[in-house]
Each structure stands twice: as structure tokens, then as C-alpha cells.
Design a protein around this motif. Structure first.
Motif, PDB file in Angstrom:
ATOM      1  N   ALA A 134       0.854  -1.189   0.000  1.00 43.01           N
ATOM      2  CA  ALA A 134       0.000   0.000   0.000  1.00 43.01           C
ATOM      3  C   ALA A 134       0.888   1.235   0.000  1.00 43.01           C
ATOM      4  CB  ALA A 134      -0.932   0.011   1.217  1.00 43.01           C
ATOM      5  N   GLY A 135       0.271   2.381  -0.243  1.00 44.77           N
ATOM      6  CA  GLY A 135       1.037   3.624  -0.236  1.00 44.77           C
ATOM      7  C   GLY A 135       0.131   4.832  -0.297  1.00 44.77           C
ATOM      8  N   ALA A 136       0.708   6.001  -0.047  1.00 49.12           N
ATOM      9  CA  ALA A 136      -0.044   7.256  -0.080  1.00 49.12           C
ATOM     10  C   ALA A 136       0.928   8.398  -0.337  1.00 49.12           C
ATOM     11  CB  ALA A 136      -0.797   7.486   1.235  1.00 49.12           C
ATOM     12  N   ILE A 137       0.383   9.502  -0.848  1.00 43.44           N
ATOM     13  CA  ILE A 137       1.159  10.721  -1.047  1.00 43.44           C
ATOM     14  C   ILE A 137       0.433  11.852  -0.341  1.00 43.44           C
ATOM     15  CG2 ILE A 137       2.062  12.397  -2.691  1.00 43.44           C
ATOM     16  CD1 ILE A 137       2.361  10.242  -4.722  1.00 43.44           C
ATOM     17  N   TYR A 138       1.134  12.494   0.605  1.00 42.94           N
ATOM     18  CA  TYR A 138       0.613  13.696   1.258  1.00 42.94           C
ATOM     19  C   TYR A 138       0.952  14.915   0.391  1.00 42.94           C
ATOM     20  CZ  TYR A 138      -0.070  11.371   5.814  1.00 42.94           C
ATOM     21  OH  TYR A 138      -0.492  10.572   6.836  1.00 42.94           O
ATOM     22  N   ARG A 163       0.219  25.398   6.831  1.00 43.88           N
ATOM     23  CA  ARG A 163       0.451  24.320   7.796  1.00 43.88           C
ATOM     24  C   ARG A 163      -0.656  23.275   7.687  1.00 43.88           C
ATOM     25  NH1 ARG A 163       0.852  28.838  10.760  1.00 43.88           N
ATOM     26  NH2 ARG A 163      -0.826  28.319  12.184  1.00 43.88           N
ATOM     27  N   ARG A 164      -0.875  22.825   6.447  1.00 38.43           N
ATOM     28  CA  ARG A 164      -1.893  21.810   6.204  1.00 38.43           C
ATOM     29  C   ARG A 164      -1.282  20.653   5.429  1.00 38.43           C
ATOM     30  NH1 ARG A 164      -7.030  25.438   4.034  1.00 38.43           N
ATOM     31  NH2 ARG A 164      -7.522  26.487   5.989  1.00 38.43           N
ATOM     32  N   ALA A 165      -1.827  19.474   5.642  1.00 42.96           N
ATOM     33  CA  ALA A 165      -1.428  18.293   4.883  1.00 42.96           C
ATOM     34  C   ALA A 165      -2.675  17.492   4.565  1.00 42.96           C
ATOM     35  CB  ALA A 165      -0.432  17.448   5.673  1.00 42.96           C
ATOM     36  N   SER A 166      -2.788  17.086   3.333  1.00 39.84           N
ATOM     37  CA  SER A 166      -3.926  16.264   2.921  1.00 39.84           C
ATOM     38  C   SER A 166      -3.411  15.141   2.042  1.00 39.84           C
ATOM     39  CB  SER A 166      -4.952  17.105   2.151  1.00 39.84           C
ATOM     40  OG  SER A 166      -4.357  17.682   0.996  1.00 39.84           O
ATOM     41  N   LEU A 224      -6.377   7.192  10.221  1.00 34.42           N
ATOM     42  CA  LEU A 224      -5.209   7.437  11.074  1.00 34.42           C
ATOM     43  C   LEU A 224      -4.200   8.329  10.359  1.00 34.42           C
ATOM     44  CD1 LEU A 224      -3.429   6.853  13.568  1.00 34.42           C
ATOM     45  CD2 LEU A 224      -2.660   4.760  12.409  1.00 34.42           C
ATOM     46  N   LEU A 225      -3.963   8.063   9.082  1.00 34.39           N
ATOM     47  CA  LEU A 225      -3.011   8.861   8.314  1.00 34.39           C
ATOM     48  C   LEU A 225      -3.489  10.301   8.155  1.00 34.39           C
ATOM     49  CD1 LEU A 225      -1.728   6.108   7.780  1.00 34.39           C
ATOM     50  CD2 LEU A 225      -1.487   6.749   5.380  1.00 34.39           C
ATOM     51  N   GLU A 226      -4.792  10.500   8.041  1.00 33.91           N
ATOM     52  CA  GLU A 226      -5.337  11.840   7.816  1.00 33.91           C
ATOM     53  C   GLU A 226      -5.281  12.720   9.062  1.00 33.91           C
ATOM     54  OE1 GLU A 226      -9.194  10.904   6.356  1.00 33.91           O
ATOM     55  OE2 GLU A 226      -8.580  10.969   4.244  1.00 33.91           O
ATOM     56  N   ARG A 227      -4.942  12.142  10.208  1.00 31.75           N
ATOM     57  CA  ARG A 227      -4.886  12.930  11.449  1.00 31.75           C
ATOM     58  C   ARG A 227      -3.629  13.772  11.561  1.00 31.75           C
ATOM     59  NH1 ARG A 227      -5.904   8.489  15.893  1.00 31.75           N
ATOM     60  NH2 ARG A 227      -4.863  10.066  17.176  1.00 31.75           N
ATOM     61  N   VAL A 278       3.091  13.601  20.007  1.00 26.60           N
ATOM     62  CA  VAL A 278       2.597  12.240  19.812  1.00 26.60           C
ATOM     63  C   VAL A 278       1.596  11.846  20.885  1.00 26.60           C
ATOM     64  CG1 VAL A 278       4.679  11.485  18.620  1.00 26.60           C
ATOM     65  CG2 VAL A 278       4.554  11.291  21.104  1.00 26.60           C
ATOM     66  N   GLU A 279       1.153  12.806  21.664  1.00 24.97           N
ATOM     67  CA  GLU A 279       0.228  12.482  22.755  1.00 24.97           C
ATOM     68  C   GLU A 279      -1.102  11.963  22.227  1.00 24.97           C
ATOM     69  OE1 GLU A 279      -0.106  16.021  24.985  1.00 24.97           O
ATOM     70  OE2 GLU A 279       1.943  15.964  25.782  1.00 24.97           O
ATOM     71  N   GLU A 280      -1.476  12.376  20.995  1.00 24.75           N
ATOM     72  CA  GLU A 280      -2.776  11.974  20.459  1.00 24.75           C
ATOM     73  C   GLU A 280      -2.753  10.567  19.872  1.00 24.75           C
ATOM     74  OE1 GLU A 280      -3.938  14.853  17.627  1.00 24.75           O
ATOM     75  OE2 GLU A 280      -3.965  16.518  19.049  1.00 24.75           O
ATOM     76  N   TYR A 281      -1.583   9.931  19.835  1.00 23.20           N
ATOM     77  CA  TYR A 281      -1.466   8.616  19.211  1.00 23.20           C
ATOM     78  C   TYR A 281      -1.191   7.565  20.281  1.00 23.20           C
ATOM     79  CZ  TYR A 281      -1.008  11.212  14.831  1.00 23.20           C
ATOM     80  OH  TYR A 281      -1.223  12.044  13.771  1.00 23.20           O
ATOM     81  N   SER A 282      -1.881   6.449  20.172  1.00 27.83           N
ATOM     82  CA  SER A 282      -1.655   5.333  21.085  1.00 27.83           C
ATOM     83  C   SER A 282      -0.443   4.539  20.609  1.00 27.83           C
ATOM     84  CB  SER A 282      -2.887   4.422  21.115  1.00 27.83           C
ATOM     85  OG  SER A 282      -3.074   3.808  19.842  1.00 27.83           O
ATOM     86  N   PRO A 283       0.122   3.692  21.475  1.00 22.33           N
ATOM     87  CA  PRO A 283       1.262   2.857  21.041  1.00 22.33           C
ATOM     88  C   PRO A 283       0.910   1.982  19.837  1.00 22.33           C
ATOM     89  CG  PRO A 283       1.081   2.859  23.435  1.00 22.33           C
ATOM     90  CD  PRO A 283      -0.140   3.564  22.923  1.00 22.33           C
TER      91      PRO A 283
END
Length: 681
Positions: free
Chosen positions: A182-186, A193-196, A210-213, A243-248
Motif C-alpha cells: 500500500a502507499g499514499a502521497i501527502y 500548515r496543512r497536509a492532505s 489514522l493517516l489523515e490525522r 505524539v500524545e494523540e497517538y496510542s502505542p
């Protein structure tokens, strides 16, 4: 030169020969370690879980022969170096040994023990040389494939100027070349200061969410640009932020994506990431290839965005030129209408006065009195015509207010009901419910729509169908008016909005002044809208009006305007009750209303706001706004100032901000004029 350590397999069923062989081999090559077996079965059992650099096999063994053992060893390790030793040498045995894959063949006679270490070393060297050649061939083939893939991706991404096509093509080829799962391009907008995610393939909805966060900060973007690593993981990129918004578990998921930044001329354009298949991680060469693929993709993204910006600027330039031409036509038409009305009124004054003098005379005949009254009545009709001509050309006055488009259309159709019924025209409406209002002055919207409807009705003298449709297109309300009339010839389409152009004829004579569509275009464009037409001779015409929908904050007195999130507080310019965002070209006026400015208007207002209460000469303004000593004439500058004034001073209850200093220039602000600050350099 230090000798390489080797692990050998020796199969010899005679203990005396086995001992002699071991002693000879370890004496000449003490770095070799040797496992010795008396049967082929025991040797094969050991070879199944131990790697041997070479094998030395006796031909005659209890059970299976040395040739059979060699064949099974080659099945386990296809290029394993093998040496066959036999007491019964023959051409037949030698041929069988070569066919089986033995590199050396020795007969147990004479000084064969002295030749044995040489034969084993030669067999190992031969196989290792073959291995090196094969590895070189594979490396060359892989490098060729990588260069071919890199060329294919580069060719694909530069063959289009559409950003979406570039992203989809680049990602598809990258996944195919790497054999990724799989793959993606931001796509990163560093300024905002935006990424999509511009393109993705093979990613499930949960992972995609998850990637869109990821929302890059200025610090994160700077660190990513400064990081000299060309290959990292999405988890490492996320760790540049909080990284506080992400779980392990989520960080572990992001670790599976190998990523490389996409840069162009020192600017971060995006991030390319790919996830390998679980059973086949990326090799070092494939990770390097991923980094190499990122370079042309970043450049192609920059070229596509530059192309889009250029197209947008050209579109704005064309729109600005069209507004300038429309303003010039409007000025000319207003001047013409005023002149004609003035000449008519002058002539009517003399005619009316003569007719009134006749009526004052005593003893005139009834016929003369009747003629004089008819003259006065005709004068009144002509006077009303002149007045309607000037009022038609004049800009509607008053403050803009929200208008319900559907209600205005229904009012216009009600006024035309008698005409449409008399001509047998079927009126069909498809009015969108809950349509936003449009902000416009007085009866300007009704006048604009009525002009188009009248043209449509007059285009169907023998009946037909009139279809009116409303709806939303982006942030605009659209009004579509379609008739099944005569249609407009192609050569006339470019002239129908010009003043004094008309195709109406009555018994061969031109009828009408040709101002209806011109007035409609002037009304629509001066309020940030557009009007277009499609027509086919014999089938009819479709006029489409588009006007900006009223924003929720517009027309809501007492509600503070909201500062837009794209700009920080220090990026905004404040002066005289206005707040300007020079990047988005939005200006907040008073309370509850935000206006969008053209590029020229925004630049002009920024210059005014940075020099409050100072008299700015026209030459200074043209140099500041156009960044050159002279472009266009002062009339062009005055037109832009006029449009800007309309947007920031349409509320009569507020004090005027922009004043004209006749013969000199303009002054902006609420304080007293600083007459000593005439900017003329």
C-alpha cells in the motif's frame, strides 16, 4: 592475506582413509572445520540443518552412493562445491560426476592426499567466482530495473500538469516498482500548515483515517526540511509533532510505512510513503529507490502547482480586464444616456412651452386645443422615456441587503404573466428550496433578471417553453433562464452584452436601445458575479447568472466578525475599523461582514492602510500597486479605487474612509489630513 574460515562436509566409510583426509586437510588449512561421516544418510541428515561451504564425498558408500548423496546435497544447496573421491576411476564415473554437479574428481592413488586440499580449494573458488558473477548480474539487472522505473516515473509525472493525475500515476508506479502492499502521497501546504492525502492505494478506511490525522506544524515542517535523512517512517514524522494523540498501537501502525519527503527547490511539497508486504520487507536498495523516486515527484508537484497558480492569475487578469471594459462601457453608456436625455428635455421644454402658450390664448378652435393637448401628452411620454433611460443606466443606490432569489424570480414572472399567456409560452420553474440569499442593492436583482426574461419572451413570438432553474454552485447562487426561441447566431454572441447592440426588429425596423443585457451584465459583475450564455440557432438560448451567496455573518448587526483561521494575529493589518488579510485578500468591514477583494484591490487597500491620513498621489499609488513607474493610466487606477470604495463604504451610517483629493490623489483614514505628507516619489 587472512584465509577465510570454511565449514566442510566429509563422507568416507573407511576409517583409515577418513583419518588421513582429515589430517591432511586440517594441516594444510587449519582455518577449516570439518564434520566427518561414514554414511551418506548421516551426512544428509546433518546437511538439512547445517550449512556447509563444500562437500568431499567417497564414491563407494554403504547404502546410497556418493553420486546420489551429491545430487541430494545440490538439491539442498544448488551451487554447493563438491569433490568426488573414488578408488575405481573410470570415464563413466567421471562423466556421471560432472553431470551431477561435482566440481572436482580425484582417484585414490599415488599422492592424491596432497592434491585433495588443492582440489577442494579450487572447487570452492570456482563456485564462489560463479556466485560473484551471478550476484553482479543480478545487481546490474536490479540497477537497470531501478533506472528504468525511475525513468518511467519521471516520464509519467512530467507528462501531465494536473496535480491529481501526477499523484495517482506516481503512486501507482512506485507501488508497482517496489512491490509494496500500500502507499499514499501527502500534499503539504507549508504556508497554511496543512497536509492532505492527495492519492492513496491499498489502504483500508481505518488506517486512512489514522493517516489523515497528521497536521504539520511550522516547527515540524522546518525539522522535516532540515532532516538530512531521505528515508524515515511515518511514525518518525509524527514524532516531530506531539505524539500524545497517538496510542502505542497507532504509532506501531505508522512504523510500517516507509516515508520520504518530497522537496522542490528547498520547499516541502509533500511526503511519499509506502508499506511493504509483511513477508517481504524493503531492502536497502529499494529504500534508496524510494528516496530517488521522491525527487522527480516533488519537482512535478511544484510544476503542477505553479501551472495552476499561473492559470488562476491569468483568469484573474482576464476577469479584471473584462470588468475594466465593462466599467468603461458603462461609463460611456451612462454619459450617452445622460446626453441624449438632456437634449430631449431641452427640446421638450420648447415644445411644451409653445403648446402651453397656445392653450392660454382665447378663442382657439376645439381642433387646435385638441392638437395642443396631444402635443403636451406626447411630451410627457417622451419625458418619461428619457427619465427611464437615465434611471436604467444609473447604478442602483442604497445599502446592500439580502434578497431571496426565488421570490424575485416569482415577482418577475408575475409581471410577465399576461405576455407569456398571450404568446402561448409555457413557463416551467425548478427553484431550489432553502436557497441562500444574495446581497444586492434595492431592485437591482429584479432589474437584472427582468431584462433577461424580457429578451427570452420576445425571442418566442410564436410560443415556446421558458424554463427557470436556481441552485448552488460552490459558494455562488446560479439562475438559469432557458428559452426555445430563435437562438443567437454565433457571430453575435460576443456582442450581445455591448450597449446599443440589438437584433429586435418590427416590420424590418430596429426596435429597442440594446441596453437590457448590458445593464444586466453591469449589475451582476459589479457585485462579484458572472453572466454567461449558450445558444444555438433554431433551438434557443440559455443565460446563466451567478452571484455570491450571502455569508452567514453578513447582514447580522451586532455580531463580531470572525477572524479567519488561515492567518495568525500578527499577519492581519488593522486601520480605521478595517481588518485586512493580505494573503487571502479578505477585508472585515465593521461588524458582521467580510468582503473578498481582487488582487489589485487588496494591494491598493494595503497601501492605504499602511499610510493612514496621508495624501497619496496617483503616481505614488501606481508605483506601489503595480511595482513599476507607470502601467496604464490614472483612469485605470480611479476605476480600481471606485470598486474598492464600493466594498468598504457601502454603509451610509459609517464615516467615509476614502476621500478623493481633486487633482492630486486620495486620502484614507478617519483622522485629520497630514498635508505635509504628499507621497509623490
Amino acid at each position: 592475506m587472512a584465509r577465510s574460515r570454511r565449514h566442510l562436509l566429509l563422507v568416507e566409510d573407511t576409517p583409515q582413509h577418513q583419518e588421513l583426509m582429515l589430517k591432511t586437510l586440517t594441516t594444510t588449512h587449519p582455518e577449516w572445520s570439518i564434520d566427518a561421516f561414514e554414511t551418506g544418510e548421516d551426512a544428509l541428515a546433518a546437511a538439512r540443518h547445517t550449512f556447509y561451504d563444500a562437500g568431499i564425498l567417497d564414491f563407494t558408500l554403504p547404502g546410497i552412493t556418493g553420486l546420489e548423496v551429491g545430487a541430494q546435497l545440490r538439491a539442498l544447496v544448488p551451487d554447493m562445491p563438491l569433490v568426488l573421491v573414488t578408488a575405481r576411476g573410470s570415464e563413466k564415473v567421471a562423466a556421471q560426476a560432472l553431470r551431477t554437479g561435482f566440481a572436482e574428481y580425484l582417484i585414490k592413488e599415488g599422492d592424491y592426499l596432497e592434491l585433495l586440499p588443492l582440489a577442494v580449494a579450487r572447487a570452492i573458488e570456482t563456485v564462489e567466482a560463479a556466485r560473484e558473477r551471478e550476484q553482479m548480474r543480478k545487481d546490474l539487472l536490479r540497477r537497470t530495473e531501478e533506472l528504468s522505473a525511475l525513468n518511467a516515473v519521471s516520464t509519467a509525472v512530467v507528462s501531465s500538469l494536473s496535480l491529481q493525475e501526477i499523484l495517482a500515476e506516481a503512486l501507482g508506479r512506485t507501488i508497482a516498482v517496489l512491490g509494496a502492499e500500500a502507499g499514499a502521497i501527502y500534499v503539504v501546504d507549508a504556508a497554511r500548515r496543512r497536509a492532505s492525502i492527495g492519492a492513496q492505494q491499498g489502504i483500508d478506511s481505518a488506517t486512512l483515517a489514522l493517516l489523515e490525522r497528521w497536521v504539520p506544524s511550522r516547527t515540524g515542517i522546518r525539522r522535516l526540511m532540515e532532516d538530512r535523512r531521505t528515508i524515515t517512517t511515518l511514525a518518525d514524522i509524527v514524532r516531530l509533532e506531539s505524539v500524545e494523540e497517538y496510542s502505542p498501537e497507532e504509532l506501531a501502525e505508522l512504523e510500517t510505512f516507509v516515508a520520504t519527503p518530497l522537496k522542490a527547490s528547498g520547499v516541502l511539497m509533500g511526503v511519499l510513503c509506502a508499506r511493504p508486504r509483511p513477508e517481504r520487507p524493503f531492502t536497502a536498495a529499494e529504500r534508496a529507490l524510494l528516496a530517488a523516486l521522491g525527487r522527480p515527484i516533488g519537482m512535478a508537484m511544484a510544476n503542477a502547482q505553479l501551472y495552476q497558480q499561473t492559470r488562476q492569475q491569468l483568469h484573474e487578469l482576464e476577469a479584471s480586464q473584462e470588468r475594466l471594459m465593462a466599467a468603461a462601457r458603462a461609463t460611456a453608456a451612462q454619459s450617452l444616456a445622460s446626453g441624449i436625455a438632456g437634449e430631449i428635455n431641452n427640446a421638450l421644454t420648447s415644445i411644451r412651452g409653445s403648446a402651453q402658450m397656445i392653450l392660454r390664448e382665447k378663442g382657439i378652435s376645439p381642433a387646435i386645443e385638441s392638437d395642443a393637448l396631444r402635443i403636451l401628452e406626447g411630451c410627457e411620454r417622451v419625458a418619461r422615456l428619457a427619465e427611464s433611460l437615465t434611471s436604467m443606466m444609473a447604478q442602483p443606490e442604497g445599502r446592500r441587503a439580502p434578497h431571496n432569489v426565488n421570490r424575485v424570480i416569482q415577482n418577475c414572472l408575475e409581471r410577465l404573466k399576461q405576455s407569456t399567456e398571450a404568446l402561448g409560452i409555457a413557463v416551467i420553474t425548478n427553484l431550489a428550496p432553502r436557497l441562500p440569499t444574495v446581497s444586492i442593492e434595492g431592485d437591482a436583482l429584479e432589474q437584472a433578471i427582468m431584462n433577461v426574461l424580457i429578451n427570452a419572451v420576445e425571442a418566442m413570438p410564436n410560443g415556446g417553453e421558458l424554463r427557470i432553474t436556481t441552485g448552488m454552485e460552490g459558494e455562488n447562487v446560479f439562475i438559469s433562464i432557458k428559452d426555445t426561441g430563435e437562438g443567437i447566431p454565433q457571430e453575435n454572441l460576443s456582442r450581445i452584452f455591448d450597449p446599443d447592440f440589438t437584433t429586435r426588429r418590427d416590420r424590418g425596423r430596429v426596435r429597442g436601445l440594446g441596453l437590457g443585457l448590458f445593464v444586466t451584465q453591469n449589475i451582476v459583475q459589479s457585485r462579484g458575479g458572472t453572466i454567461g450564455v449558450r445558444s444555438e440557432v433554431g433551438k434557443g438560448s440559455t443565460f446563466t447568472i451567478r452571484l455570491p451567496a450571502t455569508r452567514p455573518s453578513e447582514g447580522t448587526p451586532g455580531t463580531e466578525f470572525l477572524l479567519w483561521s488561515e492567518a495568525s494575529e500578527e499577519d492581519l493589518i488593522r486601520c480605521a475599523g478595517l481588518v485586512l488579510n493580505p494573503r487571502t485578500r479578505q477585508v472585515a468591514v465593521g461588524r458582521g461582514r467580510i468582503e473578498g477583494l481582487t488582487k489589485m484591490e487588496a494591494r491598493l487597500l494595503e497601501v492605504f492602510m499602511r499610510h493612514p491620513n496621508k495624501v497619496l498621489k496617483r503616481a505614488f499609488l501606481m508605483k506601489e500597486v503595480w511595482e513599476t513607474d507607470y502601467i496604464g493610466d490614472t483612469r485605470t487606477l480611479d476605476v480600481h479605487v471606485h470598486w474598492l470604495r464600493q466594498k468598504i463604504e457601502d454603509d451610509p451610517s459609517r464615516p467615509r474612509l476614502l476621500r478623493t483629493i481633486r487633482g492630486i490623489g486620495y486620502r484614507f483614514g478617519l483622522g485629520p489630513a497630514d498635508d505635509e505628507s504628499l507621497f509623490d516619489d
